[in-house]
Design a protein around this motif. Sequence first.
Motif, PDB file in Angstrom:
ATOM      1  N   VAL A 232       5.457   5.786  18.470  1.00 38.57           N
ATOM      2  CA  VAL A 232       4.107   5.719  17.889  1.00 38.57           C
ATOM      3  C   VAL A 232       3.874   6.907  16.970  1.00 38.57           C
ATOM      4  O   VAL A 232       4.158   8.052  17.321  1.00 38.57           O
ATOM      5  CB  VAL A 232       3.027   5.694  18.997  1.00 38.57           C
ATOM      6  CG1 VAL A 232       1.631   5.683  18.392  1.00 38.57           C
ATOM      7  CG2 VAL A 232       3.222   4.484  19.910  1.00 38.57           C
ATOM      8  N   VAL A 233       3.342   6.604  15.793  1.00 37.71           N
ATOM      9  CA  VAL A 233       2.984   7.630  14.825  1.00 37.71           C
ATOM     10  C   VAL A 233       1.577   7.328  14.314  1.00 37.71           C
ATOM     11  O   VAL A 233       1.164   6.167  14.271  1.00 37.71           O
ATOM     12  CB  VAL A 233       4.012   7.680  13.667  1.00 37.71           C
ATOM     13  CG1 VAL A 233       3.970   6.425  12.833  1.00 37.71           C
ATOM     14  CG2 VAL A 233       3.820   8.899  12.807  1.00 37.71           C
ATOM     15  N   ILE A 234       0.854   8.375  13.970  1.00 36.27           N
ATOM     16  CA  ILE A 234      -0.469   8.223  13.370  1.00 36.27           C
ATOM     17  C   ILE A 234      -0.380   8.763  11.944  1.00 36.27           C
ATOM     18  O   ILE A 234       0.016   9.913  11.735  1.00 36.27           O
ATOM     19  CB  ILE A 234      -1.540   8.978  14.172  1.00 36.27           C
ATOM     20  CG1 ILE A 234      -1.599   8.435  15.598  1.00 36.27           C
ATOM     21  CG2 ILE A 234      -2.903   8.867  13.479  1.00 36.27           C
ATOM     22  CD1 ILE A 234      -2.401   9.280  16.554  1.00 36.27           C
ATOM     23  N   ALA A 235      -0.719   7.925  10.992  1.00 39.04           N
ATOM     24  CA  ALA A 235      -0.669   8.313   9.578  1.00 39.04           C
ATOM     25  C   ALA A 235      -2.087   8.335   9.010  1.00 39.04           C
ATOM     26  O   ALA A 235      -2.816   7.355   9.132  1.00 39.04           O
ATOM     27  CB  ALA A 235       0.194   7.340   8.794  1.00 39.04           C
ATOM     28  N   GLU A 236      -2.453   9.464   8.429  1.00 41.25           N
ATOM     29  CA  GLU A 236      -3.707   9.585   7.691  1.00 41.25           C
ATOM     30  C   GLU A 236      -3.315   9.661   6.220  1.00 41.25           C
ATOM     31  O   GLU A 236      -2.485  10.496   5.855  1.00 41.25           O
ATOM     32  CB  GLU A 236      -4.447  10.864   8.049  1.00 41.25           C
ATOM     33  CG  GLU A 236      -4.898  10.978   9.472  1.00 41.25           C
ATOM     34  CD  GLU A 236      -5.614  12.306   9.687  1.00 41.25           C
ATOM     35  OE1 GLU A 236      -6.791  12.435   9.277  1.00 41.25           O
ATOM     36  OE2 GLU A 236      -4.977  13.217  10.243  1.00 41.25           O
ATOM     37  N   PHE A 237      -3.883   8.809   5.395  1.00 40.66           N
ATOM     38  CA  PHE A 237      -3.544   8.878   3.985  1.00 40.66           C
ATOM     39  C   PHE A 237      -4.703   8.386   3.128  1.00 40.66           C
ATOM     40  O   PHE A 237      -5.554   7.619   3.571  1.00 40.66           O
ATOM     41  CB  PHE A 237      -2.258   8.109   3.674  1.00 40.66           C
ATOM     42  CG  PHE A 237      -2.271   6.653   4.062  1.00 40.66           C
ATOM     43  CD1 PHE A 237      -2.551   5.682   3.117  1.00 40.66           C
ATOM     44  CD2 PHE A 237      -1.974   6.257   5.360  1.00 40.66           C
ATOM     45  CE1 PHE A 237      -2.551   4.336   3.466  1.00 40.66           C
ATOM     46  CE2 PHE A 237      -1.961   4.924   5.711  1.00 40.66           C
ATOM     47  CZ  PHE A 237      -2.253   3.957   4.764  1.00 40.66           C
ATOM     48  N   THR A 238      -4.710   8.872   1.910  1.00 38.37           N
ATOM     49  CA  THR A 238      -5.705   8.474   0.927  1.00 38.37           C
ATOM     50  C   THR A 238      -4.955   7.969  -0.292  1.00 38.37           C
ATOM     51  O   THR A 238      -3.997   8.601  -0.738  1.00 38.37           O
ATOM     52  CB  THR A 238      -6.606   9.661   0.544  1.00 38.37           C
ATOM     53  OG1 THR A 238      -7.244  10.159   1.732  1.00 38.37           O
ATOM     54  CG2 THR A 238      -7.660   9.252  -0.470  1.00 38.37           C
TER      55      THR A 238
ATOM     56  N   LEU B  62      -9.607   5.510  -1.544  1.00 37.65           N
ATOM     57  CA  LEU B  62      -9.911   5.092  -0.175  1.00 37.65           C
ATOM     58  C   LEU B  62      -9.000   5.810   0.802  1.00 37.65           C
ATOM     59  O   LEU B  62      -7.817   6.019   0.532  1.00 37.65           O
ATOM     60  CB  LEU B  62      -9.707   3.582  -0.004  1.00 37.65           C
ATOM     61  CG  LEU B  62     -10.725   2.659  -0.668  1.00 37.65           C
ATOM     62  CD1 LEU B  62     -10.284   1.209  -0.545  1.00 37.65           C
ATOM     63  CD2 LEU B  62     -12.102   2.841  -0.055  1.00 37.65           C
ATOM     64  N   SER B  63      -9.576   6.157   1.960  1.00 32.93           N
ATOM     65  CA  SER B  63      -8.813   6.815   3.016  1.00 32.93           C
ATOM     66  C   SER B  63      -8.584   5.854   4.175  1.00 32.93           C
ATOM     67  O   SER B  63      -9.431   5.005   4.456  1.00 32.93           O
ATOM     68  CB  SER B  63      -9.563   8.049   3.517  1.00 32.93           C
ATOM     69  OG  SER B  63      -9.667   9.005   2.481  1.00 32.93           O
TER      70      SER B  63
END
Length: 139
Positions: free
Chosen positions: A78-84, A98-99
């Motif tokens: 499991v990975v959490i990706a935050e991106f815009t 958009l984020s």
Amino acid sequence: MHDFVEHALELLLKHDMAGFAGLWAEDGVLEFPFAGPGYPKRVEGRDAIHEYLRDYPNLLDIREVTAKTVHETTDPAVVIAEFTVAGVVVATQKPYELSYIAVITVEDGEIRTYRDYWSPLAAAEVLGGVEELTAAFRG
């Protein structure tokens, strides 16, 4: 997992929706926990995900990733990706940004689940209103 996320974002930048959908397992799932009325909360199976994503580049022309953070978790799958992402709304040619936050589970090199925590209100604003958002992404 960082390389996996990088590859996924590269496919989005290339507008390769078939390649992006191809990252999912045959029975993988795309979920939208914050989906509003008229918007699907869940798309199941690689073929359905491909069909769902197919016209995305005709709505939003993603041109760059302006921010990106990848968080590893205690579960190596499991990975959490935050991106815009930034680009242009195809219909209006107006710029947008958009984020997103995605919680992605990868097994055997394929996405099992992708939970997309995006803002329906922000997307509606970019696309010109709730009706436009619902029409663009009707399930």
